[in-house]
Design a protein around this motif. Structure first.
Motif, mmCIF file in Angstrom:
data_model
loop_
_atom_site.group_PDB
_atom_site.id
_atom_site.type_symbol
_atom_site.label_atom_id
_atom_site.label_comp_id
_atom_site.label_asym_id
_atom_site.label_seq_id
_atom_site.Cartn_x
_atom_site.Cartn_y
_atom_site.Cartn_z
ATOM 1 N N GLY A 111 32.219 102.321 -100.279
ATOM 2 C CA GLY A 111 31.353 101.487 -101.105
ATOM 3 C C GLY A 111 30.389 100.640 -100.289
ATOM 4 O O GLY A 111 30.537 100.463 -99.081
ATOM 5 N N GLY B 259 34.167 104.186 -107.775
ATOM 6 C CA GLY B 259 32.789 104.412 -107.364
ATOM 7 C C GLY B 259 32.309 105.833 -107.505
ATOM 8 O O GLY B 259 31.197 106.152 -107.075
ATOM 9 N N LYS B 260 33.091 106.714 -108.131
ATOM 10 C CA LYS B 260 32.713 108.120 -108.270
ATOM 11 C C LYS B 260 31.941 108.335 -109.562
ATOM 12 O O LYS B 260 32.360 107.903 -110.639
ATOM 13 C CB LYS B 260 33.962 109.006 -108.267
ATOM 14 C CG LYS B 260 33.655 110.503 -108.367
ATOM 15 C CD LYS B 260 34.927 111.326 -108.302
ATOM 16 C CE LYS B 260 34.642 112.818 -108.484
ATOM 17 N NZ LYS B 260 33.731 113.346 -107.449
ATOM 18 N N TRP B 261 30.815 109.041 -109.454
ATOM 19 C CA TRP B 261 29.997 109.368 -110.606
ATOM 20 C C TRP B 261 30.380 110.725 -111.184
ATOM 21 O O TRP B 261 30.693 111.654 -110.435
ATOM 22 C CB TRP B 261 28.516 109.419 -110.219
ATOM 23 C CG TRP B 261 27.904 108.096 -109.919
ATOM 24 C CD1 TRP B 261 27.832 107.471 -108.706
ATOM 25 C CD2 TRP B 261 27.249 107.217 -110.856
ATOM 26 N NE1 TRP B 261 27.185 106.273 -108.813
ATOM 27 C CE2 TRP B 261 26.808 106.098 -110.124
ATOM 28 C CE3 TRP B 261 26.993 107.282 -112.223
ATOM 29 C CZ2 TRP B 261 26.117 105.035 -110.721
ATOM 30 C CZ3 TRP B 261 26.307 106.236 -112.821
ATOM 31 C CH2 TRP B 261 25.886 105.130 -112.087
ATOM 32 N N ARG C 63 30.108 105.868 -113.665
ATOM 33 C CA ARG C 63 30.779 105.602 -112.395
ATOM 34 C C ARG C 63 32.117 104.940 -112.667
ATOM 35 O O ARG C 63 32.192 103.937 -113.396
ATOM 36 C CB ARG C 63 29.908 104.701 -111.517
ATOM 37 C CG ARG C 63 30.446 104.479 -110.112
ATOM 38 C CD ARG C 63 29.443 103.719 -109.261
ATOM 39 N NE ARG C 63 29.227 102.365 -109.754
ATOM 40 C CZ ARG C 63 28.300 101.531 -109.269
ATOM 41 N NH1 ARG C 63 27.472 101.952 -108.320
ATOM 42 N NH2 ARG C 63 28.172 100.314 -109.760
ATOM 43 N N THR D 183 26.777 108.179 -101.725
ATOM 44 C CA THR D 183 27.338 106.832 -101.684
ATOM 45 C C THR D 183 27.855 106.538 -100.284
ATOM 46 O O THR D 183 28.110 107.451 -99.491
ATOM 47 C CB THR D 183 28.488 106.661 -102.690
ATOM 48 O OG1 THR D 183 29.472 107.682 -102.451
ATOM 49 C CG2 THR D 183 27.998 106.760 -104.127
ATOM 50 N N LYS D 184 28.010 105.279 -99.982
ATOM 51 C CA LYS D 184 28.577 104.866 -98.709
ATOM 52 C C LYS D 184 30.085 104.983 -98.782
ATOM 53 O O LYS D 184 30.703 104.568 -99.784
ATOM 54 C CB LYS D 184 28.165 103.424 -98.407
ATOM 55 C CG LYS D 184 28.361 102.991 -96.968
ATOM 56 C CD LYS D 184 27.709 101.638 -96.754
ATOM 57 C CE LYS D 184 27.711 101.256 -95.292
ATOM 58 N NZ LYS D 184 26.979 99.972 -95.072
ATOM 59 N N ILE E 183 23.354 101.356 -99.339
ATOM 60 C CA ILE E 183 22.957 102.443 -98.450
ATOM 61 C C ILE E 183 21.988 101.947 -97.380
ATOM 62 O O ILE E 183 20.977 101.308 -97.686
ATOM 63 C CB ILE E 183 22.331 103.592 -99.260
ATOM 64 C CG1 ILE E 183 23.404 104.219 -100.162
ATOM 65 C CG2 ILE E 183 21.704 104.644 -98.358
ATOM 66 C CD1 ILE E 183 22.881 105.201 -101.165
ATOM 67 N N TYR F 129 28.725 108.296 -94.853
ATOM 68 C CA TYR F 129 28.210 108.494 -96.204
ATOM 69 C C TYR F 129 28.764 109.784 -96.793
ATOM 70 O O TYR F 129 29.074 110.733 -96.062
ATOM 71 C CB TYR F 129 26.677 108.543 -96.198
ATOM 72 C CG TYR F 129 26.076 107.211 -95.846
ATOM 73 C CD1 TYR F 129 25.776 106.276 -96.831
ATOM 74 C CD2 TYR F 129 25.860 106.861 -94.514
ATOM 75 C CE1 TYR F 129 25.258 105.038 -96.503
ATOM 76 C CE2 TYR F 129 25.339 105.622 -94.175
ATOM 77 C CZ TYR F 129 25.049 104.719 -95.176
ATOM 78 O OH TYR F 129 24.545 103.478 -94.852
ATOM 79 N N GLU G 172 23.454 101.141 -104.181
ATOM 80 C CA GLU G 172 24.730 101.741 -103.796
ATOM 81 C C GLU G 172 24.812 103.229 -104.104
ATOM 82 O O GLU G 172 25.771 103.881 -103.698
ATOM 83 C CB GLU G 172 25.884 101.001 -104.475
ATOM 84 C CG GLU G 172 26.020 99.563 -103.987
ATOM 85 C CD GLU G 172 27.257 98.868 -104.538
ATOM 86 O OE1 GLU G 172 28.013 99.511 -105.311
ATOM 87 O OE2 GLU G 172 27.463 97.686 -104.195
ATOM 88 N N THR G 173 23.828 103.762 -104.803
ATOM 89 C CA THR G 173 23.822 105.186 -105.148
ATOM 90 C C THR G 173 22.431 105.760 -104.926
ATOM 91 O O THR G 173 21.429 105.130 -105.264
ATOM 92 C CB THR G 173 24.236 105.399 -106.614
ATOM 93 O OG1 THR G 173 25.549 104.886 -106.832
ATOM 94 C CG2 THR G 173 24.223 106.893 -106.973
#
Length: 676
Positions: free
Chosen positions: A671, A208-210, A204, A667-668, A674, A102, A617-618
């Motif tokens: 992706g 997958g990056k916020w 996002r 995040t995992k 969690i 993670y 996922e977050t």
């Protein structure tokens, strides 16, 4: 908090108690549709498909077709009840740690600019004007509401509870409590601007990056320095709510000491005002230096709420925080504040129907008949657990929902020895809540909620903090600790004297209805080291040395209905040797009471605000006051932190930068959901 103005009691910790430029901003014509989408998102995907809302409420909101899927989802959940991650080992060091596989990335730090024209953070040249456009200090509750169906854009809502001046400003050094040496009006204005809350849009990307959407018109700060708010409910306009600057008793500037909170089914944000008493000041003291309240008609009320405590010097420069000059201002704090994050020009509302006390959280759910229910704790030793039930029902109409938090009944809990919990109504004219006993109206009952609960014989608890309801009529109550409880003060729901480590209570409301006035209760876990018989800890036998914890504080359910616990040991983490962190706690089946460590904080920090997105996922986490709590117990450091000499410089590790409270996004790696 390890704060010079608070207390030397190591138990307290940071929860001390000495205590329209953009087309996508909704406007009134489409607000109803937006609210309907939010309710569908929160209760369609997450709760309904897990069978978590009562049949009547589900049918009333979504129709009978929504009731087809629950059994399949629950069966799948039963086959996968374990949290799937490799447990961390406990410890204490300068940085954060998370389970293998993670990622925990910093999303927002104290001082980060949140608007397009905000100045970049300059820690050596801070100003209130800059701070009003920058992310605030000591982030606590975190909430999220999506802006699109995919959940890849949304609004993050963050509380900023308080400030640690000694690591926030240069040159203050290690001060004795209440010395206020070096605190000027300029510095006070900065810390006032750092209190309150923040709303920001985040997005996002394909990877997958916020990240922050800095030019979003949604972004704003809410503070005790400048934000105008309205007051509603039974206490609005009452003479005890009227001040020199507000003869109506229906308007107030700002909110402060916002601890935990909640998100409503229709997507608004609830900010809980907790230790408000610490901001009020007096110049009138007796021969022993204690506050002299003899000239105050409401002296008993002020004493019950710990007013004044004078943790901050605001009352030296602002009359409204000086009870000698404006005795009613303190009555306008200690409430739950509702903010509409989708309407950036709207005024927040303080809802007096939800009572006045040191609100730790305000988590919502919907009863079997569609009523709004709010669970709230009063974070103080020997204080009480509350819930509020609306008279009306949740609907897809914004106008209708706006009334739910001002028209309903507030209850306080009595936990009986036979395992029954009774919810006692705080209603003027019922039982002892009469004019003869000092409650002339419902406004008096709510302004003096604590005194009213005393009169009803509610159960004194071991610091009830966050409470998390699940849609099946179950709720979990976090009781952080109470080392002052004596043997002759124990009760069935608080069975340990000198309870330094806390416990968690599970409530099962009658008929699975959160609006019920009675139910059953049991202790899920009694926290602390199970290897020490004198502690009296109780865990599932399969809990490892890494898995047990102390001082449960905030909590959250993920999309699978699993419970996660964030801890706050205050300055006593040296007793356990473990930093605060996030634990996954089983509530069902053979592993009931089994806990695993998923994330741990840098030294001196506590963990706040766990919040999962609907897709699982977050996970958002708030790391508060890094480098401050308990650093005198840290081997190799063994002293209180200052701006110039902190125990850690997390998260920047810049030799010129002090530690900065921050929100992380988990995040995992690669992706996925969690712990699934």
């Amino acid at each position: 908090m390890d704060h010079k103005h608070i207390t030397d009691d190591p138990e307290i910790g940071n929860k001390a108690e000495a205590y329209e430029a953009f087309d996508d901003i909704p406007t009134n014509p489409n607000l109803e549709a937006t609210i309907g989408d939010v309710i569908n998102a929160r209760y369609g995907r997450r709760d309904l498909l897990r069978g978590m809302l009562g049949v009547s409420a589900a049918a009333s909101l979504f129709g009978s077709s929504a009731l087809i899927a629950p059994h399949r989802a629950l069966a799948a959940e039963a086959r996968n009840s374990r949290y799937r991650f490799d447990e961390l080992t406990p410890g204490n060091d300068q940085t954060h740690h998370i389970a293998a596989g993670y990622d925990a990335e910093v999303l927002l730090r104290w001082g980060d600019p949140i608007t397009a024209d905000a100045p970049e953070f300059d820690v050596m040249n801070q100003s209130a004007a800059a701070q009003l456009q920058q992310f605030g200090y000591n982030n606590d509750y975190v909430g999220f509401t999506p802006l699109n169906a995919q959940g890849t854009r949304g609004l993050l809502c963050v509380n900023h509870e308080y400030t640690n001046e000694e690591v926030m400003f240069p040159g203050l050094g290690r001060q004795d409590k209440q010395s206020f040496a070096g605190m000027t009006k300029e510095l006070i204005d900065i810390e006032m601007a750092a209190h309150g809350g923040t709303v920001v849009e985040i997005a996002r990307d394909a990877a997958g990056k916020w990240s922050l959407v800095r030019n979003s018109a949604y972004n704003r700060r809410i503070t005790p320095l400048h934000t105008e708010m309205t007051i509603d409910g039974p206490a609005a306009g009452h003479k005890r709510m009227q001040t020199k600057t507000d003869a109506t008793g229906k308007a107030v500037i700002g909110t402060l000491n916002n601890c935990a909170g909640g998100m409503t089914p229709w997507g608004t944000w609830l900010m809980a005002e907790e230790n408000f008493h610490g901001y009020f000041w007096t110049d009138t003291r007796d021969s022993e230096g204690k506050a002299d309240l003899s000239s105050h008609a409401d002296a008993a009320s002020k004493k019950r709420y710990g007013i004044p405590s004078g943790w901050y010097a605001w009352g030296q420069y602002y009359d409204r925080f000086n009870i000698d000059k404006d005795p009613n201002e303190s009555n306008r704090f200690g409430w739950v504040v509702e903010v509409d994050p989708r309407m950036p020009n709207s005024k927040p509302v303080k809802h007096t129907a939800l009572g006045r006390f040191r609100h730790e959280g305000c988590e919502t759910t919907i009863s079997t008949t569609g009523k709004l229910v709010v669970y709230m704790g009063d974070d103080n030793r020997f204080d009480y657990q509350y819930k509020y039930v609306s008279n009306g029902t949740v609907s897809r109409s914004g106008g209708a929902n706006s009334k739910l938090l001002r028209d309903g009944t507030l209850y306080v809990a009595r936990f009986d020895a036979d395992g029954t919990v009774h919810w006692l109504p705080l209603v003027h004219g019922e039982g002892p809540l009469t004019a003869e006993n000092g409650f002339a109206s419902q406004a008096d009952v709510l302004i003096d909620t604590r005194l009213a609960a005393d009169a009803l014989g509610a159960t004194p608890m071991d610091r009830p903090e966050d409470a998390q309801p699940r849609g099946d009529g179950t709720a979990y109550i976090m009781l952080t600790n109470n080392s002052r409880r004596k043997t002759d003060q124990i009760n069935a729901a608080n069975p340990r004297a000198k309870n330094a480590f806390g416990h968690i209570i599970e409530i099962k409301e009658d008929a699975g209805d959160h609006a019920a006035t009675s139910g059953s209760w049991s202790i899920l876990v009694s926290c602390g080291d199970p290897n020490l018989a004198e502690v009296g800890a109780q865990w599932n036998p399969q809990t490892s040395e890494s898995g047990w914890f102390a001082s449960p504080d905030n909590c959250a359910f993920d999309a699978q209905g699993r419970l996660w616990i964030a801890t706050d040991q205050g300055r006593k983490w040296g007793k356990t040797g473990k930093s605060d962190g996030l634990y996954a706690l089983e509530t069902e089946g053979g592993l009931r009471g089994h806990s695993k460590l998923f994330f741990r904080c840098p030294v001196g920090a506590e963990l706040c605000g766990p919040y999962f997105t609907e897709d699982s996922e977050t996970l958002f986490l708030a790391v508060q006051h890094p480098g401050t709590d308990g650093t005198k117990s840290l081997k190799g450091f063994a002293r209180a932190s200052t701006f110039e000499d902190p125990a850690t410089r997390w998260p920047d590790f810049d030799p010129k930068m002090p530690p900065r409270p921050s929100v992380l996004v988990v995040t995992k790696t690669g992706g996925g959901k969690i712990a699934v």
